[in-house]
Design an enzyme around this catalytic site. Sequence first.
Site, PDB file in Angstrom:
ATOM      1  N   HIS A  64      32.453  58.620  23.024  1.00 28.97           N
ATOM      2  CA  HIS A  64      32.182  59.470  21.866  1.00 28.97           C
ATOM      3  C   HIS A  64      31.080  58.943  20.964  1.00 28.97           C
ATOM      4  O   HIS A  64      30.721  59.586  19.985  1.00 28.97           O
ATOM      5  CB  HIS A  64      33.455  59.762  21.059  1.00 28.97           C
ATOM      6  CG  HIS A  64      34.325  58.573  20.805  1.00 28.97           C
ATOM      7  ND1 HIS A  64      35.451  58.312  21.540  1.00 28.97           N
ATOM      8  CD2 HIS A  64      34.237  57.586  19.892  1.00 28.97           C
ATOM      9  CE1 HIS A  64      36.030  57.211  21.099  1.00 28.97           C
ATOM     10  NE2 HIS A  64      35.308  56.751  20.101  1.00 28.97           N
ATOM     11  N   GLU A 103      27.506  63.323   9.432  1.00 26.02           N
ATOM     12  CA  GLU A 103      28.878  63.626   9.003  1.00 26.02           C
ATOM     13  C   GLU A 103      28.894  63.957   7.511  1.00 26.02           C
ATOM     14  O   GLU A 103      29.364  65.018   7.108  1.00 26.02           O
ATOM     15  CB  GLU A 103      29.793  62.454   9.331  1.00 26.02           C
ATOM     16  CG  GLU A 103      29.886  62.182  10.830  1.00 26.02           C
ATOM     17  CD  GLU A 103      31.180  61.539  11.222  1.00 26.02           C
ATOM     18  OE1 GLU A 103      31.919  62.143  12.018  1.00 26.02           O
ATOM     19  OE2 GLU A 103      31.457  60.413  10.759  1.00 26.02           O
ATOM     20  N   HIS A 116      26.484  54.372  11.071  1.00 21.77           N
ATOM     21  CA  HIS A 116      27.569  53.707  10.362  1.00 21.77           C
ATOM     22  C   HIS A 116      27.611  52.221  10.718  1.00 21.77           C
ATOM     23  O   HIS A 116      27.632  51.867  11.898  1.00 21.77           O
ATOM     24  CB  HIS A 116      28.920  54.332  10.718  1.00 21.77           C
ATOM     25  CG  HIS A 116      29.107  55.718  10.201  1.00 21.77           C
ATOM     26  ND1 HIS A 116      30.078  56.575  10.684  1.00 21.77           N
ATOM     27  CD2 HIS A 116      28.456  56.407   9.227  1.00 21.77           C
ATOM     28  CE1 HIS A 116      30.010  57.721  10.029  1.00 21.77           C
ATOM     29  NE2 HIS A 116      29.032  57.646   9.154  1.00 21.77           N
TER      30      HIS A 116
END
Length: 257
Positions: A64, A103, A116
């Site tokens: 992912h 996001e 991130h």
Amino acid sequence: MARIGGGGSENGPEHWHEHFPLARGQRQSPVDIRGQDSRYDAALQPLKFNYEPTTAQTITNNGHTVQVQFGEGSVLTGGPLEGPYRLAQMHLHWGSGSDQGSEHTLEGRRFPAELHLVHWRACYPELSQALSHPEGLAVVAVLLSLGQPCPALQPLVGAIDSVRTRGTEGPCPAFQPRELLPACGDFWTYPGSLTTPPLLESVTWLVLREPMAVSEEQLVALRSLLSSAAGEPPHPLQDNWRPCQPLHGRELRANFR
């Protein structure tokens, strides 16, 4: 395994609450960052990144995202954080096109991608132990905008061929995560959660105000990754972002006016 992002899938974010009740919790992430929900906090300290390039260890396709794992030696302090936080890993979220992929959003605007940097509070021996504490993690979010190539991201992009399919891992090339951060030190912070299952509400988010530019070619390289394993029908690893979640009264603090 729950698929990360991408609306309409039976395993997509809209179904996560069926297996992870926290998906409907009160401090879920990401959020839309709006001026009306933010306030200047003079008590916030500047963020200090003491990152060592030699701590990057491996690069992995976990199905992912693409992730870089770090060893000991890189530390984050400052902001709202009490004590040092150790850098654990870095990963990215992106879309199937350049018009979406981040996001967090700014006043409803979504960026092509988001990076991130995940840290855990150093008073806990391991990241897994920090996960169960409300202040256990600190995640620095860098919004990525479309523009010139990002030189600091290129070593990661160059290694993508070695981790094309899910479950593959390779040594990480020479890599300096500090150079992935904008020169501007402005940030928003709020209490939130992991943006992938199990969605634990243990994250202090530090969303940097200034985006970093990446090229279309670098985004295409990310979109060439597969969420399928070797020998399986190929499935593109794309749209691995979670939609924004309600604030539920949370306030976003900023270190700038």
